[in-house]
Design an enzyme around this catalytic site. Sequence first.
Site: not given
Ligand code: NAP
Length: 328
Positions: A237, A266, A284
Site C-alpha cells: 500500500r 491514487e 495499482h
Molecule cells: P498476509 O498474508 O496477511 O501477509 C502480511 C504479512 O505482513 C504477514 O507476514 C504479517 O506478519 C506481516 N506484518 C503485519 N504487520 C506487520 C508489521 N507491523 N511489521 C512487519 N510485518 C508485518 O497478507 P497478503 O495477502 O500477503 O497481502 C499483503 C498486503 O498486500 C495486503 O494487505 C494488501 O494491502 C497488499 N496487496 C496489494 C495488492 C496490489 O494490487 N498491489 C494486491 C494484493 C495485496 P505475520 O505473518 O507475523 O502476521
Amino acid sequence: MKKTILAFSRVPRSMLEPYVDKYDIVIMSPQLGDMDAQFESALPNAHGLIGGNRRLGEAELASAKNLEIISSISVGYDNYDLSYLDSRGIMLTNTPDVLNETTADLAFALILATARRIPELDAWTKDGNWSKTIDASHFGCDVHGKTLGIIGLGKIGEAIARRGRFGFGMNILYSGKTRKPRLEQELGARFVSQEQLLSESDFVCPVVPLTAETRNLIGQEELALIGAEGILINVSRGPVVDQDALIQALEEKTIRAAGLDVYVNEPLANSKLFKLKNAVTVPHIGSATNDTRNAMARRALDNLLMGLEGKRPLDLLNPQTRGRRRLA
Ligand code: NAP
C-alpha cells in the site's frame, strides 16, 4: 421480501445472473452516470455490498440502514473502518489467496524492470537514440544470485520469495512479526531484524497490510539503510512508504531505483515520480489480470451470499459481528 445487493465495482454480470430471482441486484456502472450518486441512491436499500476501491467509513455508510455485509474485492481492507463496522454489527470480508501468484508476478516484473531499466531503455530505443553499441551508462544490475529482502513474509511475500529463490537463485531475508520455520526450511529464508534486512538486501519488498503500525514503515532512515545500490519494490500500500522521502532518495540517487504499484494518493497525478527515470510506476495493477479479477469477484460473491444466507462467510474479518447487526 427480497434482499438487495449493490455491486459498486466490476462484478461480471454472468456471475450475478443466477441470483436475480432471489435478490434485487443493483449494478453500478460509469455508463449510468455519476458513480457517487448511484452509490448514495442505492445504499439505503442495500443488505449487501460487493466491490472494491471505495473508501467506506462512518460518513459514507450512515444511510445504510439495512446493511448486513460488505464483501470487498481485495485483500487489503484499509478502505474500511473496521471498528465502525463492528459497532454496527456489519460483516466485512476480503479475498485472500486467489491473487497471491498474480501479485507476486507483478512484484517480480518490477524487480526486473528496475534492475534492467526496461521502461527507461524502451523509451530511449523508441526515441531513436540507438545509433551505436550501448555503453556502461545504460547497464543495469543483476537480479539472479542477489539478496531479496521481504518485510512481511505472508501469503504474497512467500510467493515473491519463491520466485526469487527458485527462479533466480536469490538469497532470501525476511523480517516481520513472527518467524516462519517452514519457509526457512523450504526457501533457506533467514529471519533478520528490519535494519539488517534493509542494509543487506539488494531488493527490498515490504508486503504488509496498511495499519497504524506500518504507515511510513519505510522512511528517510530506512531508505538510507537500503543505500545507493539498493532497489525498493512496493506492491503493498502506498502509505507504507514515505513517498516524499522516497522521491528525494530517487532524485539524489541515494537509492538506485524504485518499482511502484501503489501510492499515497491514487490515482497518481502530477507526481515528481513521473520525471524520474529510476522510478518505474504502474497504476495499482497487482491483481489486474482477467483470470485473477474474475477469481476475486467469484470469491467475494461467495462470501456475500454466505453472509446474506446466514452462513459464516469464508473470509470473515470480524467474526464477532455475525448475527449482531445494529441499526445506524
Ligand atoms: P498476509 O498474508 O496477511 O501477509 C502480511 C504479512 O505482513 C504477514 O507476514 C504479517 O506478519 C506481516 N506484518 C503485519 N504487520 C506487520 C508489521 N507491523 N511489521 C512487519 N510485518 C508485518 O497478507 P497478503 O495477502 O500477503 O497481502 C499483503 C498486503 O498486500 C495486503 O494487505 C494488501 O494491502 C497488499 N496487496 C496489494 C495488492 C496490489 O494490487 N498491489 C494486491 C494484493 C495485496 P505475520 O505473518 O507475523 O502476521
